[in-house]
Design a protein around this motif. Structure first.
Motif, short mmCIF file in Angstrom:
data_model
loop_
_atom_site.label_atom_id
_atom_site.label_comp_id
_atom_site.label_asym_id
_atom_site.label_seq_id
_atom_site.Cartn_x
_atom_site.Cartn_y
_atom_site.Cartn_z
N PRO A 164 0.81 -1.23 0.00
CA PRO A 164 0.00 0.00 0.00
C PRO A 164 0.84 1.28 0.00
O PRO A 164 0.47 2.28 -0.62
N SER A 165 2.00 1.23 0.66
CA SER A 165 2.86 2.42 0.71
C SER A 165 3.37 2.82 -0.67
O SER A 165 3.69 3.99 -0.90
N ASP A 166 3.43 1.87 -1.61
CA ASP A 166 3.85 2.21 -2.97
C ASP A 166 2.92 3.25 -3.57
O ASP A 166 3.36 4.24 -4.20
N TYR A 167 1.63 3.05 -3.38
CA TYR A 167 0.63 3.92 -3.99
C TYR A 167 0.46 5.22 -3.18
O TYR A 167 0.17 6.27 -3.76
N GLU A 168 0.70 5.13 -1.89
CA GLU A 168 0.72 6.36 -1.09
C GLU A 168 1.86 7.27 -1.56
O GLU A 168 1.71 8.49 -1.58
N TYR A 169 2.97 6.66 -1.95
CA TYR A 169 4.08 7.45 -2.51
C TYR A 169 3.64 8.12 -3.81
O TYR A 169 3.93 9.31 -4.03
N TRP A 170 2.97 7.38 -4.69
CA TRP A 170 2.50 7.98 -5.94
C TRP A 170 1.64 9.21 -5.65
O TRP A 170 1.83 10.26 -6.27
N SER A 171 0.72 9.06 -4.73
CA SER A 171 -0.18 10.17 -4.39
C SER A 171 0.60 11.36 -3.83
O SER A 171 0.32 12.51 -4.17
N ALA A 172 1.57 11.07 -2.98
CA ALA A 172 2.35 12.14 -2.34
C ALA A 172 3.18 12.93 -3.34
O ALA A 172 3.61 14.05 -3.03
N GLN A 173 3.41 12.38 -4.53
CA GLN A 173 4.17 13.10 -5.56
C GLN A 173 3.29 14.05 -6.36
O GLN A 173 3.72 14.60 -7.38
N GLY A 174 2.05 14.25 -5.91
CA GLY A 174 1.16 15.17 -6.59
C GLY A 174 0.16 14.51 -7.52
O GLY A 174 -0.48 15.21 -8.32
#
Length: 529
Positions: A98-108
């Motif tokens: 799940p943290s993979d996709y949270e990273y995507w989101s955090a990049q804007g």
């Protein structure tokens, strides 16, 4: 004139063509450079062992010489057939963390967090274990437990537990960590590729056109708007116009290639290649990365349950052919990489940073070399490499394969993790469940004991586990290529929908995430149509 033209009939393209054509009021054409997916080598899971040896279904690309691999060229197999790489891969169903996709989101990238993408994993999935809070039970993509797990794969899981790792029965459950058998994209003992899941059931739709043997040469532009494609088929060059969108789904190696051939990309490079610059977009082809990997091979003449070249092995395969043909069971339902795990290279890691793939046979040179005898192999790869490379044009022609430079081990941290990974892998393989079988590690790895020796083993024999991503990165920055709707920055009517858009690689195999990406974008397109 069509409403949508989809370039590439792989995992993402198959999904988009099927989902968009659900609306009978729109017309969709899918262009695939490869052939129809009729070969028994595709549908029989164990047929993948032969696919690696021939180029009929495989682009069989290579990297440029890699400094991190002591100057060797890496191998980059990609599916050249309906279903793309989902028709020739090892069928492992994994989503990442799940943290993979949270990273995507955090990049804007609004709308790409874990809670945003989970519904699309569920929408795509038909898991034989049934639906629950994390899994789907009625989607097109069948996900199954292996019908007849190999005893060697089960021994690997035992060895992992003996080494102190948890036994994980669902790598896509609440926790990814541990060792276990992989679930696979199978249905009733056959491969369930994206084409078989999504396209085969709907080929009769009058608004869906699938053209194979059609290699797209470029996207046709009218100013800053994509208006169609030019493609070659049977020695003839043709054009196909569309009035809504061109959807580029050619994968992380060929999507940036086609953008550049169409005049969209780093302006200086395009000018050097004699291409008129339609839109100077410097991020095209940048940020390429992959899961670097190395394999330890163990020779075990007495391991007759493994796949191997011997009189016993040939007899087993012959019997397996009969059983698969009659029952869709037996050893030919194997995906070879039956077991594996997600583990930490050192205790202080906050999450698993290594993945293991345990293969029930001796795998040398990606299976392209025939090796006598029996045994097993174990891959270890790092899940979040820091090294970044690029894709560039070799020529102003789509029929010339691109220059691929993943820059393996350009960052020192990647090699340090790989060295630790080899130690962790060996700890598992040395446990009684496997060591008791009496195998002998092949000399090229067995001689590497110190960290320095292991590093040279990796540089001499390491390569990829076939997960290139990132070369058309999603994000709002100046070196990003697409926005959160996967529309190409500064261009109308053009999206890139495949693994190339990943801001950072997922912590696991990339096929299921690519299908998820296409499911999500199909809905985005429907909302804006």
């Amino acid at each position: 004139m069509r409403d949508y033209v989809v370039i590439g009939g792989g995992s993402a393209g198959s999904v988009l063509a099927a989902r968009l054509s659900e609306n009978p009021a729109v017309s969709v054409t899918l262009l695939e450079a490869g052939c129809e997916d009729k070969s028994v080598l595709i549908h029989c899971p164990a047929g993948l062992a032969l696919v690696a040896k021939q180029k009929a279904l495989n682009w069989a690309m290579e990297t440029v010489p890699q400094a991190g691999l002591n100057g060797r060229k890496g191998y980059q197999p990609r599916g050249k057939v309906l279903g793309g790489s989902s028709s020739v891969n090892a069928m492992i169903y994994a989503r990442g963390q799940p943290s993979d996709y949270e990273y995507w989101s955090a990049q804007g990238n609004t709308g790409w967090g874990w809670s945003d993408v989970l519904p699309y994993f569920q929408k795509s999935e038909c898991n034989t274990r049934g639906a629950d809070a994390l899994h789907g039970g009625s989607g097109p993509l069948h996900v199954s437990d292996l019908r007849d797990p190999n005893p060697l794969a089960q021994a690997f899981v035992q060895a992992g537990v003996q080494a102190g790792h948890a036994h994980n029965t669902d790598f896509n459950g609440l926790s990814q960590e541990g060792v276990g058998l992989y679930q696979v994209t199978h249905h009733n003992g056959e491969r369930c590729s994206a084409a078989k899941a999504y396209l085969t059931p709907v080929r009769s739709r009058p608004n869906l056109q699938v053209i194979t043997g059609a290699q797209v040469l470029r996207v046709l532009m009218q100013g800053r708007k994509a208006v169609g494609v030019e493609y070659a088929q049977g020695g003839q060059v043709q054009q196909l116009r569309c009035n809504r969108e061109v959807l580029l789904c050619a994968g992380a190696l060929q999507s940036p290639q086609l953008l550049m051939l169409s005049g969209i990309g780093p302006g200086e490079h395009l000018q050097q290649m004699g291409i008129e610059v339609e839109h100077d977009l410097p991020g095209v082809g940048e940020h390429l990365h992959d899961h670097p990997d190395v394999v330890q091979v163990v020779n075990g003449p007495q391991m007759r349950d493994s796949f191997g070249v011997s009189l016993t092995g040939l007899k087993n395969v012959w019997q397996g052919v009969s059983r698969w043909r009659n029952e869709r069971r037996g050893m030919l339902t194997s995906n070879f990489a039956e077991a594996g795990g997600f583990i930490r290279s050192q205790p202080q890691e906050v999450a698993p940073d290594l993945q293991l793939h345990f293969v029930v046979g001796k795998l040398v040179d990606h299976g392209r070399k025939t090796v006598l005898g029996h045994g097993y192999s174990c891959h270890v790869c790092i899940l979040q490499p820091k090294s970044r490379g690029r894709v560039r044009l070799a020529a102003n022609d789509a029929r010339a394969l691109p220059l691929i430079d993943p820059a393996f081990f350009a960052e020192a941290d990647d090699m340090q993790r790989m060295v630790r990974g080899v130690h962790r892998m060996r700890e598992i393989l040395s446990q009684p469940a496997l060591a008791g079988l009496g195998g002998n590690e092949l000399a090229h790895s067995a001689q590497a004991r110190s960290d320095a020796e292991i590093e040279q083993f990796i540089r001499n024999y390491g390569d990829t586990i076939y997960h290139p991503v990132g070369s058309c990165r999603m994000g709002p920055g100046p070196l990003d290529v697409v926005d959160a709707q996967l529309c190409v920055h500064g261009v109308q009517g053009l999206r890139v929908v495949d693994a190339s858009i990943m801001p950072r690689i997922v912590s696991g195999n990339t096929n299921a995430p690519t299908i998820m990406i296409a499911e999500k974008v199909a809905d985005l397109i429907k909302l804006t149509a």
